[in-house]
Design an enzyme around this catalytic site. Structure first.
Site, mmCIF file in Angstrom:
data_model
loop_
_atom_site.group_PDB
_atom_site.id
_atom_site.type_symbol
_atom_site.label_atom_id
_atom_site.label_comp_id
_atom_site.label_asym_id
_atom_site.label_seq_id
_atom_site.Cartn_x
_atom_site.Cartn_y
_atom_site.Cartn_z
ATOM 1 N N TYR B 157 0.793 -1.222 0.000
ATOM 2 C CA TYR B 157 0.000 0.000 0.000
ATOM 3 C C TYR B 157 0.828 1.276 0.000
ATOM 4 O O TYR B 157 0.301 2.356 -0.232
ATOM 5 C CB TYR B 157 -0.964 0.023 1.194
ATOM 6 C CG TYR B 157 -2.324 -0.496 0.810
ATOM 7 C CD1 TYR B 157 -3.117 0.217 -0.096
ATOM 8 C CD2 TYR B 157 -2.822 -1.662 1.341
ATOM 9 C CE1 TYR B 157 -4.355 -0.241 -0.458
ATOM 10 C CE2 TYR B 157 -4.069 -2.141 0.983
ATOM 11 C CZ TYR B 157 -4.841 -1.419 0.080
ATOM 12 O OH TYR B 157 -6.074 -1.876 -0.271
ATOM 13 N N GLU B 243 -0.966 -29.670 16.533
ATOM 14 C CA GLU B 243 -1.575 -29.173 15.293
ATOM 15 C C GLU B 243 -2.737 -28.248 15.571
ATOM 16 O O GLU B 243 -2.914 -27.242 14.917
ATOM 17 C CB GLU B 243 -2.057 -30.348 14.423
ATOM 18 C CG GLU B 243 -2.810 -29.892 13.167
ATOM 19 C CD GLU B 243 -3.274 -31.050 12.297
ATOM 20 O OE1 GLU B 243 -2.783 -32.174 12.471
ATOM 21 O OE2 GLU B 243 -4.148 -30.813 11.432
ATOM 22 N N ASP B 295 -3.097 -34.674 13.715
ATOM 23 C CA ASP B 295 -4.129 -35.613 13.291
ATOM 24 C C ASP B 295 -3.493 -36.753 12.519
ATOM 25 O O ASP B 295 -2.479 -36.581 11.852
ATOM 26 C CB ASP B 295 -5.144 -34.919 12.362
ATOM 27 C CG ASP B 295 -6.089 -34.014 13.124
ATOM 28 O OD1 ASP B 295 -6.128 -34.107 14.369
ATOM 29 O OD2 ASP B 295 -6.784 -33.216 12.476
#
EC number: 5.6.2.2
Lengths: 414, 414
Positions: B157, B243, B295
């Protein structure tokens, strides 16, 4: 040469703006006034009961673990009695559907009307949901007894065979909260955290003394379970609610709160339940103004609306989750011209944006504030949006050194 | 009755597992051994230089603001000299494409080979990128002089007119980091933070003293700029890399680190640069084992791979971002049977999952570890996955009270 001139013009104006900033005491004079008004008015804060409306409404309250245990045991006792009487058992479940929701303008939030539906074990249609309800009651009982918190996902996994899909346990968990008349977080089922906070704020979290003035630039993660928070103290004059992480980082690194005593928090986009509960709690205890810094687009306003009036599917809990009186500090559509945001930092709105903007203008909480409507009219007419970061075009620290001080000094919030 | 029996069988086995857990000293004996091995081996830690490979590779290092200022001024000085000599100016930009990347098995990570491309101002093809490179150099210079940090979005920006799209400023920023031989975070351009940490860990952040043992259950937000972190101290015996948020919350609320001195951190899914830098820094300073709890699915392994060997598009920075020696504690495919995870908590893998799993088995960092390959074979053969939360089926606190202590006690990591 003329092209060069055009390019520098906004920068010069930006510099001129910097010169207008006075001492921090003078900058804060307007906030001080607002704070005084707020502190005076809280004595007459409106409650649902206080409105004496003809209809009955259902709202839940924050309850401690012992109170929830009492409620669960009461419900199970009723069911047992009914079974012993040879009548099987039935829960009376408040309906949470759209038809049972109502916006109360005096409170500026959505609440539930009082329609209920029986959930009978001895009925083919409701047998399964009655069983799930019983199991959820049992699990809640365990959580409250052990004083531990879990997520909705954890709850689902305790009995996948019964729940089958997380949707089932999630929905009935909300039913149970409604039935017991307490918030979902009272049931010790919490959302995962997303928000962070820094600034002039101290509190105790699960016995630990937290000082948010000494949290570096990363800040303190907002706790997932607000009921473990107490002893909130602060000399802040206002809460600065920031939509985005990047702006939060800028303000934290510049230690903005040292010059202008405040609490800076962000939920990094769409607010999660934990951040909403935390803001609500801060406002309740500290009774200081909440000023919002969001992108100048419909999404920024949508975020404000979630903080202020809640989301539809949690409307039974709106009184605990919402912080009604939030002032829109910026970035507002009218700021773009006022602060000479360069053309190239203004983005064209998509058709979807414009549709959302127009829809927002029809919402009660917007219509209640003519100045918000005016800003939205500018937005949908110019079809231009801008991010907070657009202010970086005048320098990386323009936000903390010029834009915000000037906004505060001029009391430029609506 | 037989159906009831089948349903309770896993629960009984879960109870039996609990009885096998010994005192915390005994539980930690295996971790202790691993830690001793690690501390011994770090003396011979491999570096790219130490390998004496025939080719030249390009790696960047963490540099302080003054060193970056020197580099920028050097580059601009060269350009100015070249212009004064009437030759215009050219930057030599290291190529970051796939063709210039190579996996180094000895280091277990991807690094850049040394091919470069000239970026000449007086060339139609590279004029624009040469200009953007110059502008980025100027902005970096400002950031390092002011000692402030911004995001990539902020950088974009500051000159939208020139950069046009964020993609342009982002890409050339990475080029500049490569060219100056320093990490992107040395350039004071940081990623937004996502991670949180609790446990036996103290450090200073921007001068503030942080004690992660007194961070309630919400934890401390991992700082976006790791260069503001120093004075890292800890008595932890290992780092538990989690996780997911929900598991982090469970362990934080149960104050797992008080019984088993450790540091618990999560990046809430796919790790961000700030969390990866932070883990790397912790490991470097504390020299303790990193155990991962993810997982049991290909996505969990993919996350581990990002921590361990980095992502492709940041490979020039792999030595600073990666933590090679992470042990896979769980949840592993073989755990599902070992811990009698109920059938209904095991989820069928989608075709996409299976494809990802098979692809993983061909990756160097997996093939380097036969035990990982074995686990992946179980996963792709049984076509079953499971989340960490599946352990909740034995009770909400099974993770912190049974599963993890047992895993630690048995030294069950690979």
């Amino acid at each position: 040469m003329s092209s060069k001139k055009r390019r520098d013009a906004p920068a010069e104006k930006a510099l001129a703006a910097r010169k207008r900033i006075k001492s921090s005491t003078e900058v804060l004079a307007q906030v001080n006034k607002l704070a005084a008004i707020l502190k005076g008015s809280t004595a007459v804060a409106r409650t649902l009961d206080g409105l004496h409306l003809p209809q009955t409404f259902r709202e839940v309250v924050e309850k401690d673990a012992d109170a929830v245990l009492d409620e669960v045991e009461g419900a199970i006792y009723q069911a047992a009695l009914s079974i012993l009487n040879g009548e099987g058992f039935t829960y009376d479940i408040p309906s949470r559907g759209r038809a049972n929701q109502q916006y109360i303008p005096e409170l500026d939030r959505i609440v539930l009307k009082d329609s209920k539906a029986p959930r009978t074990f001895a009925s083919v249609k409701t047998c399964r949901s009655a069983v799930i309800t019983t199991r959820i009651l049992q699990l809640i009982h365990e959580l409250c007894q052990k004083r531990i918190h879990v997520t909705k996902r954890d709850l689902f996994y305790t009995d996948v065979k019964l729940f089958e899909e997380q949707n089932n346990s999630d929905n009935i968990l909300d039913d149970v909260a409604c039935m017991l008349g307490c918030t979902r977080s009272s049931l010790h089922v919490v959302a995962s955290e997303k928000g962070v906070v820094v600034g002039d704020l101290r509190f105790r979290e699960d016995g630990d003394e937290i000082d948010c003035q000494r949290m570096g630039v990363g800040g303190k993660a907002i706790p997932p379970n607000v009921d473990k928070v107490d002893g909130i103290r602060s000399n802040a004059m206002f809460i600065l609610l920031v939509e985005k992480d990047a702006a939060f980082m800028r303000l934290a690194e510049d230690r903005f709160y040292r010059t202008y005593p405040c609490i800076i928090m962000t939920a990094k986009g769409q607010p999660d339940v934990a951040s909403r509960l935390f803001l609500r709690r801060l406002k309740e205890v500290l009774k200081i103004p909440v000023l919002a810094l969001v992108d100048s687009d419909p999404y920024g306003l949508r975020i404000l609306s979630v903080y202020m009036k809640g989301s539809m599917n949690m409307s039974y809990d709106s009184s605990n989750l919402t912080t009604p009186d939030i002032k829109w500090l910026g970035v507002r559509p009218s700021d773009l011209d006022r602060f000479n945001i360069p053309e190239q930092c203004r983005l064209p709105m998509t058709d979807e944006d414009i549709k959302t903007g127009k829809k927002l203008m029809e919402e009660d909480f917007i219509m209640a504030n003519p100045e918000w409507v005016k800003e939205l009219e500018i937005m949908t007419k110019t079809k231009v949006k801008a991010e907070i970061q657009a202010l970086s075009s005048f320098g990386f620290q323009y936000l903390s050194e010029v834009y915000l001080p000037l906004k505060l000094q001029e009391g430029d919030w609506i």
